[in-house]
Design a protein around this motif. Structure first.
Motif, PDB file in Angstrom:
ATOM      1  N   GLU A  59       0.852  -1.202   0.000  1.00 18.52           N
ATOM      2  CA  GLU A  59       0.000   0.000   0.000  1.00 18.52           C
ATOM      3  C   GLU A  59       0.883   1.244   0.000  1.00 18.52           C
ATOM      4  O   GLU A  59       1.758   1.397   0.858  1.00 18.52           O
ATOM      5  CB  GLU A  59      -0.928   0.012   1.213  1.00 18.52           C
ATOM      6  CG  GLU A  59      -1.919   1.176   1.195  1.00 18.52           C
ATOM      7  CD  GLU A  59      -2.907   1.113   2.345  1.00 18.52           C
ATOM      8  OE1 GLU A  59      -3.605   2.119   2.576  1.00 18.52           O
ATOM      9  OE2 GLU A  59      -2.984   0.053   3.016  1.00 18.52           O
ATOM     10  N   ARG A  60       0.634   2.124  -0.987  1.00 18.25           N
ATOM     11  CA  ARG A  60       1.434   3.335  -1.127  1.00 18.25           C
ATOM     12  C   ARG A  60       1.037   4.366  -0.075  1.00 18.25           C
ATOM     13  O   ARG A  60      -0.147   4.605   0.168  1.00 18.25           O
ATOM     14  CB  ARG A  60       1.211   3.941  -2.521  1.00 18.25           C
ATOM     15  CG  ARG A  60       2.180   5.048  -2.896  1.00 18.25           C
ATOM     16  CD  ARG A  60       3.555   4.515  -3.134  1.00 18.25           C
ATOM     17  NE  ARG A  60       4.411   5.509  -3.773  1.00 18.25           N
ATOM     18  CZ  ARG A  60       5.728   5.450  -3.762  1.00 18.25           C
ATOM     19  NH1 ARG A  60       6.321   4.439  -3.160  1.00 18.25           N
ATOM     20  NH2 ARG A  60       6.452   6.373  -4.364  1.00 18.25           N
ATOM     21  N   VAL A  61       2.036   4.974   0.570  1.00 22.09           N
ATOM     22  CA  VAL A  61       1.796   5.993   1.603  1.00 22.09           C
ATOM     23  C   VAL A  61       2.448   7.301   1.155  1.00 22.09           C
ATOM     24  O   VAL A  61       3.611   7.311   0.745  1.00 22.09           O
ATOM     25  CB  VAL A  61       2.382   5.555   2.963  1.00 22.09           C
ATOM     26  CG1 VAL A  61       2.188   6.667   3.992  1.00 22.09           C
ATOM     27  CG2 VAL A  61       1.748   4.266   3.437  1.00 22.09           C
ATOM     28  N   ARG A  62       1.670   8.389   1.249  1.00 19.34           N
ATOM     29  CA  ARG A  62       2.192   9.731   0.933  1.00 19.34           C
ATOM     30  C   ARG A  62       1.851  10.656   2.103  1.00 19.34           C
ATOM     31  O   ARG A  62       0.692  10.753   2.492  1.00 19.34           O
ATOM     32  CB  ARG A  62       1.555  10.273  -0.352  1.00 19.34           C
ATOM     33  CG  ARG A  62       2.010   9.559  -1.608  1.00 19.34           C
ATOM     34  CD  ARG A  62       1.042   9.797  -2.760  1.00 19.34           C
ATOM     35  NE  ARG A  62       0.859  11.203  -3.038  1.00 19.34           N
ATOM     36  CZ  ARG A  62       1.609  11.926  -3.881  1.00 19.34           C
ATOM     37  NH1 ARG A  62       2.616  11.328  -4.519  1.00 19.34           N
ATOM     38  NH2 ARG A  62       1.366  13.189  -4.102  1.00 19.34           N
ATOM     39  N   ILE A  63       2.848  11.341   2.628  1.00 19.36           N
ATOM     40  CA  ILE A  63       2.647  12.246   3.758  1.00 19.36           C
ATOM     41  C   ILE A  63       3.278  13.601   3.427  1.00 19.36           C
ATOM     42  O   ILE A  63       4.463  13.675   3.091  1.00 19.36           O
ATOM     43  CB  ILE A  63       3.288  11.682   5.054  1.00 19.36           C
ATOM     44  CG1 ILE A  63       2.653  10.336   5.425  1.00 19.36           C
ATOM     45  CG2 ILE A  63       3.144  12.673   6.193  1.00 19.36           C
ATOM     46  CD1 ILE A  63       3.332   9.652   6.591  1.00 19.36           C
ATOM     47  N   GLU A  90      -0.458  -2.734  15.281  1.00 19.43           N
ATOM     48  CA  GLU A  90      -0.093  -3.427  14.055  1.00 19.43           C
ATOM     49  C   GLU A  90       0.693  -2.517  13.128  1.00 19.43           C
ATOM     50  O   GLU A  90       0.435  -1.314  13.033  1.00 19.43           O
ATOM     51  CB  GLU A  90      -1.368  -3.902  13.350  1.00 19.43           C
ATOM     52  CG  GLU A  90      -1.096  -4.714  12.093  1.00 19.43           C
ATOM     53  CD  GLU A  90      -2.386  -5.104  11.389  1.00 19.43           C
ATOM     54  OE1 GLU A  90      -2.309  -5.617  10.263  1.00 19.43           O
ATOM     55  OE2 GLU A  90      -3.457  -4.859  11.976  1.00 19.43           O
ATOM     56  N   HIS A  91       1.659  -3.077  12.442  1.00 22.53           N
ATOM     57  CA  HIS A  91       2.429  -2.333  11.445  1.00 22.53           C
ATOM     58  C   HIS A  91       1.659  -2.331  10.132  1.00 22.53           C
ATOM     59  O   HIS A  91       1.563  -3.351   9.454  1.00 22.53           O
ATOM     60  CB  HIS A  91       3.808  -2.981  11.257  1.00 22.53           C
ATOM     61  CG  HIS A  91       4.570  -2.446  10.088  1.00 22.53           C
ATOM     62  ND1 HIS A  91       4.699  -1.094   9.846  1.00 22.53           N
ATOM     63  CD2 HIS A  91       5.238  -3.086   9.081  1.00 22.53           C
ATOM     64  CE1 HIS A  91       5.418  -0.918   8.747  1.00 22.53           C
ATOM     65  NE2 HIS A  91       5.758  -2.115   8.262  1.00 22.53           N
ATOM     66  N   ASN A  92       1.060  -1.201   9.815  1.00 18.82           N
ATOM     67  CA  ASN A  92       0.355  -1.072   8.538  1.00 18.82           C
ATOM     68  C   ASN A  92       0.396   0.385   8.084  1.00 18.82           C
ATOM     69  O   ASN A  92       0.868   1.275   8.805  1.00 18.82           O
ATOM     70  CB  ASN A  92      -1.097  -1.572   8.643  1.00 18.82           C
ATOM     71  CG  ASN A  92      -1.888  -0.860   9.726  1.00 18.82           C
ATOM     72  OD1 ASN A  92      -1.804   0.363   9.864  1.00 18.82           O
ATOM     73  ND2 ASN A  92      -2.667  -1.621  10.491  1.00 18.82           N
ATOM     74  N   ALA A  93      -0.094   0.617   6.887  1.00 18.66           N
ATOM     75  CA  ALA A  93      -0.012   1.953   6.285  1.00 18.66           C
ATOM     76  C   ALA A  93      -0.771   2.990   7.104  1.00 18.66           C
ATOM     77  O   ALA A  93      -0.295   4.116   7.309  1.00 18.66           O
ATOM     78  CB  ALA A  93      -0.543   1.907   4.850  1.00 18.66           C
ATOM     79  N   LYS A 116       1.013   6.224   8.894  1.00 15.20           N
ATOM     80  CA  LYS A 116       0.638   7.576   8.477  1.00 15.20           C
ATOM     81  C   LYS A 116       0.098   8.390   9.652  1.00 15.20           C
ATOM     82  O   LYS A 116       0.438   9.566   9.828  1.00 15.20           O
ATOM     83  CB  LYS A 116      -0.403   7.507   7.357  1.00 15.20           C
ATOM     84  CG  LYS A 116      -0.678   8.844   6.674  1.00 15.20           C
ATOM     85  CD  LYS A 116      -1.541   8.655   5.433  1.00 15.20           C
ATOM     86  CE  LYS A 116      -1.712   9.986   4.696  1.00 15.20           C
ATOM     87  NZ  LYS A 116      -2.504   9.813   3.457  1.00 15.20           N
ATOM     88  N   SER A 117      -0.738   7.770  10.477  1.00 15.09           N
ATOM     89  CA  SER A 117      -1.287   8.464  11.646  1.00 15.09           C
ATOM     90  C   SER A 117      -0.181   8.849  12.621  1.00 15.09           C
ATOM     91  O   SER A 117      -0.178   9.965  13.157  1.00 15.09           O
ATOM     92  CB  SER A 117      -2.318   7.581  12.358  1.00 15.09           C
ATOM     93  OG  SER A 117      -3.442   7.365  11.539  1.00 15.09           O
ATOM     94  N   TYR A 118       0.764   7.933  12.834  1.00  7.97           N
ATOM     95  CA  TYR A 118       1.846   8.186  13.779  1.00  7.97           C
ATOM     96  C   TYR A 118       2.694   9.369  13.310  1.00  7.97           C
ATOM     97  O   TYR A 118       2.982  10.291  14.092  1.00  7.97           O
ATOM     98  CB  TYR A 118       2.717   6.938  13.923  1.00  7.97           C
ATOM     99  CG  TYR A 118       3.786   7.062  14.983  1.00  7.97           C
ATOM    100  CD1 TYR A 118       3.526   6.697  16.301  1.00  7.97           C
ATOM    101  CD2 TYR A 118       5.055   7.555  14.671  1.00  7.97           C
ATOM    102  CE1 TYR A 118       4.508   6.819  17.284  1.00  7.97           C
ATOM    103  CE2 TYR A 118       6.034   7.682  15.642  1.00  7.97           C
ATOM    104  CZ  TYR A 118       5.759   7.311  16.942  1.00  7.97           C
ATOM    105  OH  TYR A 118       6.726   7.443  17.911  1.00  7.97           O
ATOM    106  N   ILE A 119       3.098   9.367  12.052  1.00  8.19           N
ATOM    107  CA  ILE A 119       3.968  10.432  11.540  1.00  8.19           C
ATOM    108  C   ILE A 119       3.210  11.761  11.491  1.00  8.19           C
ATOM    109  O   ILE A 119       3.752  12.813  11.848  1.00  8.19           O
ATOM    110  CB  ILE A 119       4.513  10.072  10.143  1.00  8.19           C
ATOM    111  CG1 ILE A 119       5.309   8.760  10.205  1.00  8.19           C
ATOM    112  CG2 ILE A 119       5.389  11.197   9.614  1.00  8.19           C
ATOM    113  CD1 ILE A 119       6.458   8.779  11.193  1.00  8.19           C
TER     114      ILE A 119
END
Length: 447
Positions: free
Chosen positions: A39-43, A112-115, A119-122
Motif C-alpha cells: 500500500e502506497r503511503v504519501r505524507i 499493528e504495522h500497517n499503512a 501515516k497516523s503516527y507520523i
C-alpha cells in the motif's frame, strides 16, 4: 543500515523516500513516500524547497535532500540546512515508529504495522499531537491554536498574524460558553448535524451578528478538519456548516470629509479643552489621513516608521499578504511626512485609535445622519446616528478605494495599491449608492 531504512522487529521493513510536489510558485512541497504491505503511503511534510536546490536520487539510491553548498549564499544555505534538519527529524519519527511497533509486538499490546498506523503516527508527530491530547477536543484545539501561532501562511510564507490567533481563541471560548449554558459535554460526539441549529440559535440569542456566526463555523471547520485527519472525528456533518458571510453596510469618508479632518486645528483653545483626555490624538488623526490616501490596513499604517518614503512614493511591505506596494503620495500625505521630519510616528492601540478618530471627526463636524443595516441576533437592525459614530480603523482603507473609484481610477490600478487579488473582494470595499453610479455612467456619456 542507513537513515532511510526502517526496521520492524529487527528486520528491514520499509524504505522512506522524499519527493517534490509542485504547489504553484517557485517552491515545491516535500512529500514522504513509502510502501507498506503493497500500500502506497504519501505524507505532506510541510517543508518547502525550490527544485533547483533539491538533490534527486535514483530508484536504487536513497538520501534525497536539499543542496548544501557555500556557493548558494548565506541566506539560501541557511534555509537549505534548515530543510535538511527537518528531514532528519522526520526520519527520527520513522525510526521511533519502528521501535514502538516492535516493542508493542513483543509486549503483545497490539499496535499493528500497517499503512494507516504509520501515516497516523507520523502525522501526529508532525503536528505535535500526542495521544493524551488527541482524545480531548479542548486540549486538541488549544494545541492546534498554539501550533498555528508558529505556523507559516502557505501563500505568503509569513507567520500567521496575531488577529487570526485571537479569533481562534475567541471561537473556542464561545463554544465552551455555549456548552456551559446548555449543560453539554464538549466531546467529539458534539459535532453532529444538530449542533449547527442549536449553536446558531444560542448565538442569535446572544445578539451575535450574522458575520460573527459565519466566522464561528469557518474556524470550527478548520479544527474539525484537522481532527478528521487524525481520525478523531468520523461524523461528516461539520462539512455542511454554513460559513458564508453577509455583506455589511459600512461608511466611507468623502474627500470633503477628509479635508475637514485635515483642517482640524489642535491649537484652537476650544478644541484643546475637548481633546485634553486624549493623548496622542493629533498623531492618530495624521496617520488616519495618511491611510485615507494610501489604502493601507491598520496593521500596516499603525507603524510606518520603517516605510521607504521617497519624494513622490511610499513603498510598504504589507503584513497580511506579504506583498510590496508602491503608493503615490497625496499632497496631504507629503505635508504630514514633512511635519514629522520624514519619519512617521507609531499609532496608539486599535481601541484607542477608534476613539481618537471618532472624536476628531466629531470636532471636524462630520456629523450628517446616516442609517446602516445589519443582521444581529437573527433580526435586521437599522442603526441611525451621526456619521462620526460609525467610523472604524478600516474606514480609511474603504475611503481610499471608494474615492479613487469615483475619480475614475482604473480598478486594476487601485487593486495594485490595496493588494486585492480579485475584483469581487475589491468591489466589497466600494461604497457607492445608486445616484453616484448614475452620475458615473452619465459622465461616460459625455466622453
Amino acid at each position: 543500515m542507513v537513515e532511510n531504512e526502517i526496521l520492524i522487529n529487527g528486520k528491514f521493513s520499509l524504505r522512506v523516500n522524499f519527493n517534490l510536489k509542485g504547489i504553484g510558485g517557485k517552491k515545491s512541497q516535500i512529500i514522504l513516500t513509502t510502501t507498506i504491505n503493497k500500500e502506497r503511503v504519501r505524507i505532506y511534510t510541510g517543508l518547502l524547497i525550490e527544485p533547483e536546490f533539491w538533490i534527486k536520487t535514483t530508484r536504487t539510491q536513497i538520501g534525497e535532500r536539499a543542496l548544501e553548498d557555500s556557493s548558494l549564499g548565506r541566506v539560501q544555505l541557511k534555509y537549505n540546512k534548515g530543510v535538511n534538519k527537518g528531514l532528519r527529524k522526520i526520519l527520527d519519527y520513522c525510526h521511533e515508529y519502528g521501535a514502538q511497533v516492535s516493542q508493542n509486538h513483543l509486549m503483545n499490546n497490539g499496535m499493528e504495522h500497517n499503512a494507516h498506523n504509520f501515516k497516523s503516527y507520523i502525522n501526529n508527530k508532525l503536528r505535535g499531537v500526542e495521544a493524551s491530547i488527541s482524545k480531548n477536543p479542548v486540549d486538541f484545539i488549544n494545541a492546534y491554536i498554539e501550533r498555528k501561532s508558529q505556523m507559516v501562511n502557505k501563500d505568503t510564507q509569513r507567520k500567521i498574524v496575531d488577529g487570526t490567533i485571537y479569533n481562534h481563541r475567541n471561537a473556542l471560548k464561545r463554544l465552551q460558553q455555549f456548552c456551559s449554558d446548555k449543560n453539554l459535554r464538549l466531546t467529539w460526539e458534539l459535532f453532529n448535524a444538530q449542533l449547527e441549529e442549536r449553536l446558531t440559535a444560542w448565538m442569535m440569542s446572544k445578539n451575535y451578528t450574522a458575520n460573527t456566526i459565519a466566522a464561528q463555523y469557518s474556524i470550527m471547520k478548520v479544527w474539525l478538519s484537522e481532527a478528521e485527519i487524525e481520525g478523531l472525528i468520523t461524523n461528516k456533518s461539520f462539512h455542511r456548516y454554513q460559513t458564508k458571510c453577509q455583506d455589511v453596510e459600512n461608511i466611507y469618508l468623502t474627500v470633503e470629509d477628509i479635508n475637514k479632518l485635515y483642517a482640524l486645528d489642535f491649537n484652537d483653545e476650544a478644541i484643546k479643552a475637548q481633546i485634553a483626555p486624549f493623548s496622542n490624538i493629533e498623531i492618530t488623526r495624521d496617520l488616519f489621513i495618511v491611510a485615507c490616501w494610501t489604502g493601507l490596513r491598520f496593521g500596516d499604517w499603525k507603524d510606518l516608521s520603517t516605510a521607504n518614503i521617497n519624494t513622490d512614493t511610499m513603498v510598504v511591505h504589507t503584513h497580511k499578504t506579504n506583498t510590496t506596494v508602491v503608493i503615490p503620495l497625496h499632497p496631504m500625505v507629503k505635508g504630514i511626512i514633512t511635519k514629522y521630519n520624514g519619519v512617521l510616528p507609531k499609532s496608539v492601540d486599535k481601541t484607542h485609535t477608534i476613539q481618537h478618530i471618532r472624536k476628531c471627526a466629531e470636532l471636524a463636524g462630520i456629523s450628517e445622519q446616516v442609517s446602516l443595516g445589519r443582521v444581529k441576533g437573527g433580526q435586521s437592525i437599522i442603526r441611525t446616528g451621526a456619521k462620526y459614530q460609525f467610523l472604524m480603523n478600516h474606514t480609511a482603507r474603504r475611503s481610499f478605494a471608494t474615492n479613487m473609484y469615483l475619480k475614475g481610477v482604473p480598478t486594476i490600478s487601485i487593486m495594485a495599491i490595496t493588494g486585492h487579488t480579485t475584483e469581487a473582494n475589491f468591489m466589497r470595499y466600494i461604497k457607492v449608492d445608486k445616484e453616484q453610479h448614475a452620475k458615473i455612467v452619465a459622465q461616460a456619456f459625455t466622453h
